[in-house]
Write a protein that holds these residues in place. Sequence first.
Motif, PDB file in Angstrom:
ATOM      1  N   ILE A   1      -4.097   8.348   8.508  1.00 53.05           N
ATOM      2  CA  ILE A   1      -4.043   9.392   7.484  1.00 53.05           C
ATOM      3  C   ILE A   1      -4.834  10.613   7.928  1.00 53.05           C
ATOM      4  CG2 ILE A   1      -4.895   9.995   5.168  1.00 53.05           C
ATOM      5  CD1 ILE A   1      -4.166   7.154   4.298  1.00 53.05           C
TER       6      ILE A   1
ATOM      7  N   ASP B   1      -6.324   3.904   6.704  1.00 53.47           N
ATOM      8  CA  ASP B   1      -6.964   5.219   6.766  1.00 53.47           C
ATOM      9  C   ASP B   1      -6.895   5.836   8.158  1.00 53.47           C
ATOM     10  OD1 ASP B   1      -7.630   4.990   4.095  1.00 53.47           O
ATOM     11  OD2 ASP B   1      -9.680   4.297   4.472  1.00 53.47           O
TER      12      ASP B   1
ATOM     13  N   TRP C   1       0.812  -1.218   0.000  1.00 55.89           N
ATOM     14  CA  TRP C   1       0.000   0.000   0.000  1.00 55.89           C
ATOM     15  C   TRP C   1       0.846   1.269   0.000  1.00 55.89           C
ATOM     16  CZ3 TRP C   1      -4.711   1.212  -1.163  1.00 55.89           C
ATOM     17  CH2 TRP C   1      -5.758   0.291  -0.994  1.00 55.89           C
TER      18      TRP C   1
ATOM     19  N   ILE D   1      -0.822   5.645  -1.635  1.00 54.34           N
ATOM     20  CA  ILE D   1      -1.559   6.533  -0.737  1.00 54.34           C
ATOM     21  C   ILE D   1      -1.981   7.751  -1.568  1.00 54.34           C
ATOM     22  CG2 ILE D   1      -1.547   7.730   1.463  1.00 54.34           C
ATOM     23  CD1 ILE D   1      -0.972   4.717   1.642  1.00 54.34           C
TER      24      ILE D   1
ATOM     25  N   VAL E   1       2.126   4.814   5.674  1.00 56.55           N
ATOM     26  CA  VAL E   1       1.654   6.141   5.266  1.00 56.55           C
ATOM     27  C   VAL E   1       2.648   7.238   5.602  1.00 56.55           C
ATOM     28  CG1 VAL E   1      -0.738   5.409   5.530  1.00 56.55           C
ATOM     29  CG2 VAL E   1       0.356   6.659   7.385  1.00 56.55           C
TER      30      VAL E   1
END
Length: 504
Positions: free
Chosen positions: A487, A484, A135, A139, A186
């Motif tokens: 984030i 998420d 992932w 992002i 992230v």
Amino acid sequence: MSQIVKIKIAATGRTIELPTGLFINNEFVPSVDSQETLSAINPATEEEICKVVAASEKDIDLAVKAARAAFKNTWGKNVTGFERSRLLYKLADLIERDQQELAELETLNNGKPVRIARDFDIGDTVQCLRYYAGWADKILGETIEVDNKTKLAFTRADPIGVCGQIVPWNYPIMIWAWKVAPALAVGCTVVMKPSELTPLTALKLSQLVKEAGFPPGVVNTVPSLGHVGGAALAAHMDVDLVAFTGSTVTGKKIMEAAARSNLKKVLLELGGKSPNIIFESADLEQAATWAVLGTLSNSGEDCTAGSRVYVQESVYDKFIDLLIEKVKSTPVGDGFDDAVTNGPVISKTHFDRVWGHIESGKREGAKILVGGERRVGSGYFIDPTVFVDVKQDMKIVNEEIFGPVLAVGRFSTEEEAIELANNTRYGLGAGLHSRDANQAMRVSLALDAGTVWVNQYDILHNNVPFGGKKQSGIGRELGKQGLDEYISVKAIHWNFGEKASWPV
């Protein structure tokens, strides 16, 4: 540089060299102002393995400052998703390389069987890191149409910042990955507080973080007592998020401290008292197997343990016979024995707590079909215990036991089963067993839980979100939803044509 201890694994002959200091800025260091230590105990023998440095509030502050400096200068928005991905993949490779050593260290300090620690916990850890590594370079923000002639609006998915992460003793490695992997993917930095009962594998993982090449300060590890380290992270004004897995009582304290400080975001995976419903249409053989797995796995030390089993009256006797047969065949012993399925519970304090629940079940009139007798000898071993003839107001039905204790009740109708299942302040997991597809859909939609298993129990996947409802928590881990949580979405409005005028 902190002290290095040599830990001898008697069962395998392996010697593990492990730093015992705090891991701050990629170095193992002593406390700046305290001589306090934590004693790591082998729950199978009750013997001390070693002592590790216990962080003070000043140490926590230094770790947060290191994490903030890394976030500003060498991580965060300064590193591409491709680089974050590369480092996470590298860390996963190192954990896979050292999986046997990690598993033996986990068994020594936690008690769970080596083969389960290696094949399930560490196997899942490696997969989790690789899942979020995939992932890291994906992002994305989005553009939003508002006025194509004069204005552009778009969003950025920014890392939330410095994250305090507090992991429990029941899955010390696996839940470490659940928290660290999405945060790093992230661009967040981490101050990790492992449980004071199981700090050893967190220190070993810290060595691997450094070996993988993460910049100093990206991951910091501060073993400490909960009322010191956990409280300090929750109240710290420069921590942007605190993620905690543990009891509901402690989760509420963390949420309060977070609100009283800088109103930081909280991610809480808390307690559970999960129901498991057996309908008359179920494959009873399979349902009994899943009921045992769902309650006795990890010696019952599992937030989603299906410790409330409700069986339809028409198949109750047959199911009970199958269940008891499987429970009696569950081998309990030292986790270094390959034949063992269940090891000891984690500590003397927890041993006494579980026994307190067993004694309360006896006092309140529940009937024991198997287990319920204390073992003689050393180690915090509890044989699987099954109560029947339980009532909804009993302590063993209402309170999370976190041990190998199963309470079995009856129901007549589907509606009654749903009412019994939802009659709890928790909402982490639930299960049902039925070969009637329409019934399975109706009941799964009606159950008030964050995860519902149909014709299985307690199986999780890294790409499927996990979390609770009611007093079982806030937020989700795993899957895209788990990403998420770390984030912060920033909206940008860009005017390229419209003239300002005043007054309007």
